[in-house]
Design a protein around this motif. Sequence first.
Motif, PDB file in Angstrom:
ATOM      1  N   LEU A 108       0.827  -1.216   0.000  1.00 61.46           N
ATOM      2  CA  LEU A 108       0.000   0.000   0.000  1.00 61.46           C
ATOM      3  C   LEU A 108       0.856   1.260   0.000  1.00 61.46           C
ATOM      4  O   LEU A 108       0.536   2.231  -0.696  1.00 61.46           O
ATOM      5  N   ALA A 109       1.946   1.265   0.751  1.00 64.44           N
ATOM      6  CA  ALA A 109       2.835   2.429   0.768  1.00 64.44           C
ATOM      7  C   ALA A 109       3.415   2.676  -0.618  1.00 64.44           C
ATOM      8  O   ALA A 109       3.447   3.826  -1.084  1.00 64.44           O
ATOM      9  N   PHE A 142      12.449  -0.913  -8.244  1.00 61.35           N
ATOM     10  CA  PHE A 142      12.317  -1.641  -6.991  1.00 61.35           C
ATOM     11  C   PHE A 142      10.882  -1.630  -6.467  1.00 61.35           C
ATOM     12  O   PHE A 142      10.348  -2.662  -6.075  1.00 61.35           O
ATOM     13  N   GLY A 143      10.231  -0.468  -6.491  1.00 60.01           N
ATOM     14  CA  GLY A 143       8.854  -0.374  -5.995  1.00 60.01           C
ATOM     15  C   GLY A 143       7.889  -1.244  -6.774  1.00 60.01           C
ATOM     16  O   GLY A 143       7.103  -2.006  -6.206  1.00 60.01           O
ATOM     17  N   TRP A 144       7.971  -1.155  -8.093  1.00 59.93           N
ATOM     18  CA  TRP A 144       7.079  -1.973  -8.920  1.00 59.93           C
ATOM     19  C   TRP A 144       7.434  -3.451  -8.838  1.00 59.93           C
ATOM     20  O   TRP A 144       6.567  -4.317  -8.916  1.00 59.93           O
ATOM     21  N   PHE A 145       8.717  -3.744  -8.656  1.00 58.86           N
ATOM     22  CA  PHE A 145       9.122  -5.132  -8.457  1.00 58.86           C
ATOM     23  C   PHE A 145       8.459  -5.682  -7.190  1.00 58.86           C
ATOM     24  O   PHE A 145       7.913  -6.788  -7.196  1.00 58.86           O
ATOM     25  N   ILE A 150       5.686  -4.558  -5.690  1.00 64.42           N
ATOM     26  CA  ILE A 150       4.234  -4.648  -5.906  1.00 64.42           C
ATOM     27  C   ILE A 150       3.911  -5.903  -6.724  1.00 64.42           C
ATOM     28  O   ILE A 150       3.036  -6.685  -6.346  1.00 64.42           O
ATOM     29  N   ARG A 151       4.609  -6.100  -7.828  1.00 63.50           N
ATOM     30  CA  ARG A 151       4.336  -7.262  -8.687  1.00 63.50           C
ATOM     31  C   ARG A 151       4.650  -8.584  -7.995  1.00 63.50           C
ATOM     32  O   ARG A 151       4.010  -9.590  -8.247  1.00 63.50           O
ATOM     33  N   THR A 152       5.643  -8.590  -7.111  1.00 64.88           N
ATOM     34  CA  THR A 152       6.025  -9.814  -6.406  1.00 64.88           C
ATOM     35  C   THR A 152       5.030 -10.162  -5.302  1.00 64.88           C
ATOM     36  O   THR A 152       4.677 -11.328  -5.114  1.00 64.88           O
ATOM     37  N   LEU A 153       4.543  -9.158  -4.577  1.00 64.22           N
ATOM     38  CA  LEU A 153       3.714  -9.405  -3.398  1.00 64.22           C
ATOM     39  C   LEU A 153       2.215  -9.381  -3.680  1.00 64.22           C
ATOM     40  O   LEU A 153       1.438  -9.937  -2.909  1.00 64.22           O
ATOM     41  N   ALA A 154       1.796  -8.726  -4.758  1.00 60.98           N
ATOM     42  CA  ALA A 154       0.369  -8.622  -5.076  1.00 60.98           C
ATOM     43  C   ALA A 154       0.004  -9.621  -6.173  1.00 60.98           C
ATOM     44  O   ALA A 154       0.838  -9.997  -6.994  1.00 60.98           O
ATOM     45  N   ARG A 170      -7.618   2.676 -17.004  1.00 63.51           N
ATOM     46  CA  ARG A 170      -7.808   4.124 -17.129  1.00 63.51           C
ATOM     47  C   ARG A 170      -9.184   4.306 -17.732  1.00 63.51           C
ATOM     48  O   ARG A 170      -9.461   3.868 -18.846  1.00 63.51           O
ATOM     49  N   GLU A 171     -10.090   4.934 -16.960  1.00 65.92           N
ATOM     50  CA  GLU A 171     -11.471   5.076 -17.413  1.00 65.92           C
ATOM     51  C   GLU A 171     -12.036   6.412 -16.967  1.00 65.92           C
ATOM     52  O   GLU A 171     -11.919   6.772 -15.791  1.00 65.92           O
ATOM     53  N   ASN A 172     -12.616   7.138 -17.895  1.00 62.86           N
ATOM     54  CA  ASN A 172     -13.239   8.437 -17.605  1.00 62.86           C
ATOM     55  C   ASN A 172     -12.300   9.385 -16.874  1.00 62.86           C
ATOM     56  O   ASN A 172     -12.682  10.050 -15.924  1.00 62.86           O
ATOM     57  N   GLY A 173     -11.039   9.423 -17.295  1.00 64.28           N
ATOM     58  CA  GLY A 173     -10.075  10.342 -16.704  1.00 64.28           C
ATOM     59  C   GLY A 173      -9.568   9.928 -15.334  1.00 64.28           C
ATOM     60  O   GLY A 173      -8.945  10.730 -14.643  1.00 64.28           O
ATOM     61  N   ARG A 174      -9.846   8.691 -14.938  1.00 66.72           N
ATOM     62  CA  ARG A 174      -9.396   8.193 -13.627  1.00 66.72           C
ATOM     63  C   ARG A 174      -8.532   6.961 -13.794  1.00 66.72           C
ATOM     64  O   ARG A 174      -8.780   6.125 -14.648  1.00 66.72           O
ATOM     65  N   ASN A 175      -7.550   6.868 -12.939  1.00 68.11           N
ATOM     66  CA  ASN A 175      -6.717   5.679 -12.858  1.00 68.11           C
ATOM     67  C   ASN A 175      -7.270   4.752 -11.792  1.00 68.11           C
ATOM     68  O   ASN A 175      -7.733   5.208 -10.745  1.00 68.11           O
ATOM     69  N   CYS A 176      -7.201   3.473 -12.052  1.00 70.30           N
ATOM     70  CA  CYS A 176      -7.596   2.475 -11.064  1.00 70.30           C
ATOM     71  C   CYS A 176      -6.573   1.351 -11.107  1.00 70.30           C
ATOM     72  O   CYS A 176      -6.368   0.733 -12.155  1.00 70.30           O
ATOM     73  N   LEU A 177      -5.909   1.132  -9.994  1.00 69.85           N
ATOM     74  CA  LEU A 177      -4.995   0.001  -9.869  1.00 69.85           C
ATOM     75  C   LEU A 177      -5.649  -0.990  -8.924  1.00 69.85           C
ATOM     76  O   LEU A 177      -5.924  -0.674  -7.766  1.00 69.85           O
ATOM     77  N   LYS A 178      -5.943  -2.179  -9.446  1.00 74.10           N
ATOM     78  CA  LYS A 178      -6.580  -3.233  -8.660  1.00 74.10           C
ATOM     79  C   LYS A 178      -5.568  -4.341  -8.416  1.00 74.10           C
ATOM     80  O   LYS A 178      -4.776  -4.661  -9.292  1.00 74.10           O
ATOM     81  N   PHE A 179      -5.652  -4.912  -7.226  1.00 73.32           N
ATOM     82  CA  PHE A 179      -4.785  -6.037  -6.905  1.00 73.32           C
ATOM     83  C   PHE A 179      -5.337  -6.772  -5.688  1.00 73.32           C
ATOM     84  O   PHE A 179      -6.218  -6.273  -4.990  1.00 73.32           O
ATOM     85  N   ARG A 180      -4.802  -7.955  -5.481  1.00 74.74           N
ATOM     86  CA  ARG A 180      -5.218  -8.768  -4.333  1.00 74.74           C
ATOM     87  C   ARG A 180      -3.987  -9.132  -3.533  1.00 74.74           C
ATOM     88  O   ARG A 180      -2.934  -9.430  -4.086  1.00 74.74           O
ATOM     89  N   LEU A 181      -4.135  -9.065  -2.217  1.00 73.37           N
ATOM     90  CA  LEU A 181      -3.083  -9.496  -1.306  1.00 73.37           C
ATOM     91  C   LEU A 181      -3.598 -10.738  -0.592  1.00 73.37           C
ATOM     92  O   LEU A 181      -4.624 -10.682   0.085  1.00 73.37           O
TER      93      LEU A 181
END
Length: 168
Positions: free
Chosen positions: A65-66, A132-135, A137-141, A148-159
């Motif tokens: 999350l950070a 490092f940060g994206w590594f 995120i991709r490793t743990l999530a 990207r929809e209607n001018g908004r970003n949405c990042l979805k993931f599961r922990l």
Amino acid sequence: MPRIQIDIAKPSRREEARRITGHNELRVIFPNTPLAVRDALRTTMGGLQHLQLTEDEAGTVELVLAEVMNNIVEHALAGREDGMVELQISHGPSGLRCCAYDDGIAMPGNRYPVTSPPQPDVPLLDQAEGGFGWFLIRTLAEDLEYIRENGRNCLKFRLAVGRNLRAS
């Protein structure tokens, strides 16, 4: 001090069956400042205490999350004073489903970065930006998805944490 809005969803009658089987939702909305990210992270972790996550699970949640929230503030909403970040988290049998929303700039190429893992023999300051940060995120999530929809970003993931809990 930045204002943070917290919403712990109260289910409707129709949603009551989902809540009983362990689905709970937490929603945190905060302005795009580093201090607000820190406060939102503390608030979010407090809002998840009832899940009684192990120390390792809580560390994973906090780290991912950070990284996600700081990326939004540092990149998508950089230089904006009016930007807001919305974080939605729901708990279910497969763990925590997370959605981070913002109305900042889109990710390059309309997808999250796919970078190489950090190089252990390269000094920290010489590592590739975002690597490092994206590594982490991709490793743990899991189930990572960017929309990207209607001018908004949405990042979805599961922990995959808190999966062995029974609803009270």
